[in-house]
Design a protein around this motif. Structure first.
Motif, PDB file in Angstrom:
ATOM      1  N   ARG A   1      82.721 -58.184  76.110  1.00 32.25           N
ATOM      2  CA  ARG A   1      81.580 -58.994  75.678  1.00 32.25           C
ATOM      3  C   ARG A   1      81.329 -58.844  74.173  1.00 32.25           C
ATOM      4  NH1 ARG A   1      77.507 -61.033  79.478  1.00 32.25           N
ATOM      5  NH2 ARG A   1      78.760 -61.545  81.298  1.00 32.25           N
ATOM      6  N   ALA A   2      81.405 -57.606  73.710  1.00 36.04           N
ATOM      7  CA  ALA A   2      81.071 -57.330  72.320  1.00 36.04           C
ATOM      8  C   ALA A   2      82.200 -57.690  71.365  1.00 36.04           C
ATOM      9  CB  ALA A   2      80.719 -55.854  72.159  1.00 36.04           C
TER      10      ALA A   2
ATOM     11  N   TRP B   1      75.004 -50.215  72.066  1.00 39.02           N
ATOM     12  CA  TRP B   1      75.212 -51.665  72.240  1.00 39.02           C
ATOM     13  C   TRP B   1      74.138 -52.268  73.141  1.00 39.02           C
ATOM     14  CZ3 TRP B   1      76.629 -54.204  76.918  1.00 39.02           C
ATOM     15  CH2 TRP B   1      76.859 -55.578  76.774  1.00 39.02           C
ATOM     16  N   SER B   2      73.741 -51.521  74.183  1.00 43.50           N
ATOM     17  CA  SER B   2      72.795 -52.062  75.172  1.00 43.50           C
ATOM     18  C   SER B   2      71.426 -52.338  74.577  1.00 43.50           C
ATOM     19  CB  SER B   2      72.669 -51.104  76.366  1.00 43.50           C
ATOM     20  OG  SER B   2      71.868 -49.963  76.057  1.00 43.50           O
TER      21      SER B   2
ATOM     22  N   GLU C   1      71.127 -52.815  71.034  1.00 46.28           N
ATOM     23  CA  GLU C   1      71.368 -53.722  69.898  1.00 46.28           C
ATOM     24  C   GLU C   1      71.431 -55.175  70.364  1.00 46.28           C
ATOM     25  OE1 GLU C   1      75.027 -52.260  68.411  1.00 46.28           O
ATOM     26  OE2 GLU C   1      74.148 -50.411  67.590  1.00 46.28           O
ATOM     27  N   ASP C   2      72.042 -55.390  71.529  1.00 43.90           N
ATOM     28  CA  ASP C   2      72.190 -56.751  72.062  1.00 43.90           C
ATOM     29  C   ASP C   2      71.691 -56.757  73.504  1.00 43.90           C
ATOM     30  OD1 ASP C   2      72.850 -59.329  72.697  1.00 43.90           O
ATOM     31  OD2 ASP C   2      74.890 -59.238  71.898  1.00 43.90           O
ATOM     32  N   ARG C   3      70.356 -56.698  73.638  1.00 39.43           N
ATOM     33  CA  ARG C   3      69.776 -56.595  74.982  1.00 39.43           C
ATOM     34  C   ARG C   3      70.103 -57.805  75.837  1.00 39.43           C
ATOM     35  NH1 ARG C   3      63.880 -56.288  73.762  1.00 39.43           N
ATOM     36  NH2 ARG C   3      64.616 -57.158  71.794  1.00 39.43           N
ATOM     37  N   ALA C   4      70.161 -58.987  75.241  1.00 37.40           N
ATOM     38  CA  ALA C   4      70.453 -60.184  76.030  1.00 37.40           C
ATOM     39  C   ALA C   4      71.845 -60.089  76.645  1.00 37.40           C
ATOM     40  CB  ALA C   4      70.331 -61.434  75.163  1.00 37.40           C
ATOM     41  N   ALA C   5      72.831 -59.696  75.842  1.00 35.54           N
ATOM     42  CA  ALA C   5      74.189 -59.567  76.370  1.00 35.54           C
ATOM     43  C   ALA C   5      74.269 -58.455  77.409  1.00 35.54           C
ATOM     44  CB  ALA C   5      75.165 -59.291  75.225  1.00 35.54           C
TER      45      ALA C   5
ATOM     46  N   ASP D   1      72.484 -59.537  80.710  1.00 40.21           N
ATOM     47  CA  ASP D   1      73.313 -60.586  81.304  1.00 40.21           C
ATOM     48  C   ASP D   1      74.520 -59.967  82.003  1.00 40.21           C
ATOM     49  OD1 ASP D   1      73.905 -63.637  81.371  1.00 40.21           O
ATOM     50  OD2 ASP D   1      75.788 -62.752  80.669  1.00 40.21           O
TER      51      ASP D   1
ATOM     52  N   LYS E   1      61.524 -51.199  72.296  1.00 46.06           N
ATOM     53  CA  LYS E   1      61.917 -52.590  72.520  1.00 46.06           C
ATOM     54  C   LYS E   1      61.598 -52.973  73.959  1.00 46.06           C
ATOM     55  CE  LYS E   1      65.674 -52.874  69.111  1.00 46.06           C
ATOM     56  NZ  LYS E   1      67.097 -53.247  68.898  1.00 46.06           N
TER      57      LYS E   1
END
Length: 652
Positions: free
Chosen positions: A30-31, A44-45, A47-51, A54, A472
């Motif tokens: 994904r990243a 990562w989880s 930094e990109d909560r939407a990804a 999902d 967050k």
């Protein structure tokens, strides 16, 4: 204090075979870059909560319509919306299994046993669903249960959720006032209860208590009495608008369960704060947020796999019951236990583990301390071959308890101390299968949760003690509080101290390994001479002593300052003389610090605790200062509070 070597390290093979390792590979894809190890995955989880969320949906196989958007208004807390276009049903995601394999195994001390296959569970849910529908129960209606940890309780919850109705539960040991303070606020349409229960080998009848409860719950149109003692018909006959479970289900044959798919943020549960400082707060949790967070914890953090056999010792009045049942969504068999965890013998839960091939053994720090002090060494008496993970929560797990688990229970097993709460019906910090276990430490933060410890100015701390916070938004935040239309009470509970930050109310610090140590509730933190001290640091020392069965610590306002007062419940045959008091103080001085040493050590016959076994420092502090305790019904042993009133030892 930490040691140079971990107590346990996963083998490379075990770590590589974990769901979290597979998830990290998917996250790398994904990243578009390598993500190696837990710390990179966690970074990562958040930094990109939407990804991340999902991917959790996809990886855990959530059943439903995900919709196009994952996160809207993501910087607002409260106010962020996860999966705003999604439609799902919580029960549909837990009832994915079918066939003759076991879905639930139930044991009540040595008094009762039951087994339900996936097909039998689905059939029972179907019949309850039809009966609730015939009652007119639908979206947003409340079904309240005063129930033991039985298979029928799980089935009623699933049937309630399948319709989009809202579930709320407590255990049958609650008193009349405690039940009404909770369920009276949410005005249920259906009340589910039981004819009695067993505890420590004793038959406990609750029919007389149910009559005033059901009379006061004026919105209830039907009370359903589940048999446990064989007196359901008799108990139901003594209540207004009440029927036995058999009568409630009469005429409804099992068929396919129908699931109403609703928005991600549709309410699922109403949970309650402990209520020891006033009427309990009614915390409303969403179906989608609860599902995603609990699946993440079961599948990724706890490495629960299809066919595993998952146990947590809990009642239906503790959030760990709601957490446990989500194991069905991971394809696991639930192992339910009701009654005393020390009856008929102190080893009964270890017996259960061996008899049922338990893979995940969940319990509390107090229980571990209890069996340790009874001298048990299950490593010498039990196989425990299938147990891969033991989890502990409810209060901080002492370093000596970590030592005991690895010495006396099983050396090749992950010990996951976990912490979160009713507020999020899940964990903020917990275990993970990729990293070592260090003495006295929780392994790390939950994926997708931007955990920080903050100083008094709201600035993150890399070391030292601070407020455990989440900076967050995350899906498991409550929808809000019941009967709080403008959200004022909800915001005041978590967000008022620092803007856009969830302040959880725990006093915590990071370790050099990236782990967390919880030092107790921040509202119970001691402040002698202006220095903040966590009560758990004191308990960790004194509860190592064989003379001390249990302890409770408060700060007493005295002579213009705050002094530390330690109450101790002594082992049988022990007297608190000057020598023991000196040894207690020396133990604390050497094991913690001179600032932790209590000014007074006072022996008491009992220590008050909540229904889920947590000691209540705030209530004791109120009594010591001559102030009223507002809601004694929240306590398992409210009479113990009287032991702390007007003590001569605290006058000078």
């Amino acid at each position: 204090m930490t040691t140079d070597a971990p107590l346990w390290t996963p083998s490379p093979e075990r770590a590589a075979a974990s769901a979290m390792a597979r998830f990290a590979e998917a996250a790398s894809t994904r990243a578009g870059r390598p993500i190696e190890g837990f710390r990179e995955l966690h970074a990562w989880s958040i930094e990109d909560r939407a990804a991340f969320w999902d991917l959790v949906w996809e990886f855990c196989g959530v059943v439903g319509d995900k919709g196009a958007r994952v996160l809207e208004n993501g910087d607002a807390m409260p106010g962020a919306r996860f999966f705003p276009d999604a439609r799902l049903n919580f029960a549909e995601n837990l009832l994915r299994g079918s066939g003759s394999g076991e879905a639930i195994v139930f044991r009540a001390e040595d008094k009762a046993e039951a087994r339900l296959s996936w097909d039998e569970l689905r059939a029972l849910v179907s019949r309850i669903q039809q009966a609730l529908t015939a009652m007119g129960v639908g979206e947003g209606d409340r079904v309240a249960a005063m129930m033991p940890n039985r298979p029928e309780t799980v089935a009623f919850m699933l049937a309630t959720a399948s319709l989009g109705a809202i579930w709320s539960s407590c255990s049958p040991d609650f008193g009349e006032r405690g039940v009404l303070d909770r369920f009276g606020q949410i005005e249920p349409k259906v009340f589910v209860t039981v004819d009695g229960y067993w505890y420590a080998g004793k038959r406990i009848e609750i029919g007389p208590k149910l009559k005033p409860i059901t009379e006061a719950l004026t919105t209830v149109e039907r009370t359903v009495v589940v048999p446990y003692l064989g007196a359901a018909e008799e108990v139901a006959a003594g209540l207004t608008n009440a029927v036995s479970l058999a009568a409630f289900l009469d005429g409804f044959d099992a068929k396919e369960v129908a699931f109403t798919r609703l928005p991600f943020a549709h309410p699922l549960y109403v949970m309650f704060s402990s209520g020891t400082t006033g009427v309990p707060k009614c915390i409303v949790h969403s179906a989608g947020g609860t599902l995603l967070q609990q699946l993440k914890e079961h599948v990724l953090h706890c490495d629960v796999r299809a066919g595993d056999r998952v146990f947590y010792f809990t009642t239906c009045g503790w959030m760990m019951w709601n957490w446990l049942v989500a194991g069905l969504g991971a394809g696991a068999t639930l192992l339910l236990y009701d009654g005393s965890p020390f009856h008929p013998t102190p080893a009964v839960l270890f017996d259960f583990a061996d008899a049922e091939d338990m893979t995940f053994f969940g319990t509390s720090a107090k229980w571990i301390d209890g069996v340790k002090k009874q001298g048990l060494r299950p490593r010498d008496t039990h196989s425990l071959a299938t147990v891969r993970t033991m989890a502990s929560t409810g209060s901080p797990l002492a370093e000596s308890s970590f030592d005991w688990v690895y010495d006396a229970v099983k050396p090749d097993m992950q010990l996951a101390s976990i912490s979160g709460g009713t507020d999020i019906v899940s964990c903020f910090v917990l275990g993970n299968p990729l990293e070592p276990v260090w003495r006295g430490e929780i392994q790390g933060p939950g994926l997708g949760l931007a955990i920080a410890t903050l100083d008094d100015d709201g600035k993150p701390l890399s070391k030292g003690k601070g407020e455990l916070s989440c900076v967050k938004a995350f899906p498991a935040m409550p929808i809000g509080f019941w009967n709080d239309p403008d959200g004022e009470k909800y915001r005041a509970a978590y967000f008022d101290r620092f803007a856009n930050v969830w302040v959880h109310g725990d006093f915590a610090e990071w370790t050099e390994h990236g782990g967390i140590i919880i030092h107790g509730r921040s509202d119970a933190t001691l402040n002698p001479g202006g220095v903040r001290i966590g009560t758990a640091e004191i308990y960790a020392q004194v509860e190592k002593m064989p003379e001390i069965t249990e302890a409770l610590c408060i700060g007493q306002d005295f002579d213009g300052d705050v002094r530390v007062v330690l109450f101790v419940r002594l082992a049988e045959g022990t007297t608190l003389d000057d020598d023991l008091a000196k040894r207690v103080k020396l133990k604390i001085r050497e094991g913690a610090s001179p600032r932790h040493v209590p000014a007074k050590v006072v022996a008491v016959a009992d220590i008050p605790r909540t229904k889920s076994g947590k000691i209540v420092e705030l209530a004791v502090r109120e009594v010591v200062h001559g102030r009223p305790v507002k809601n004694k019904e929240a306590l398992a042993n409210p009479e113990a509070l009287e032991l702390f009133a007007g003590l001569d030892e605290l006058q000078g």
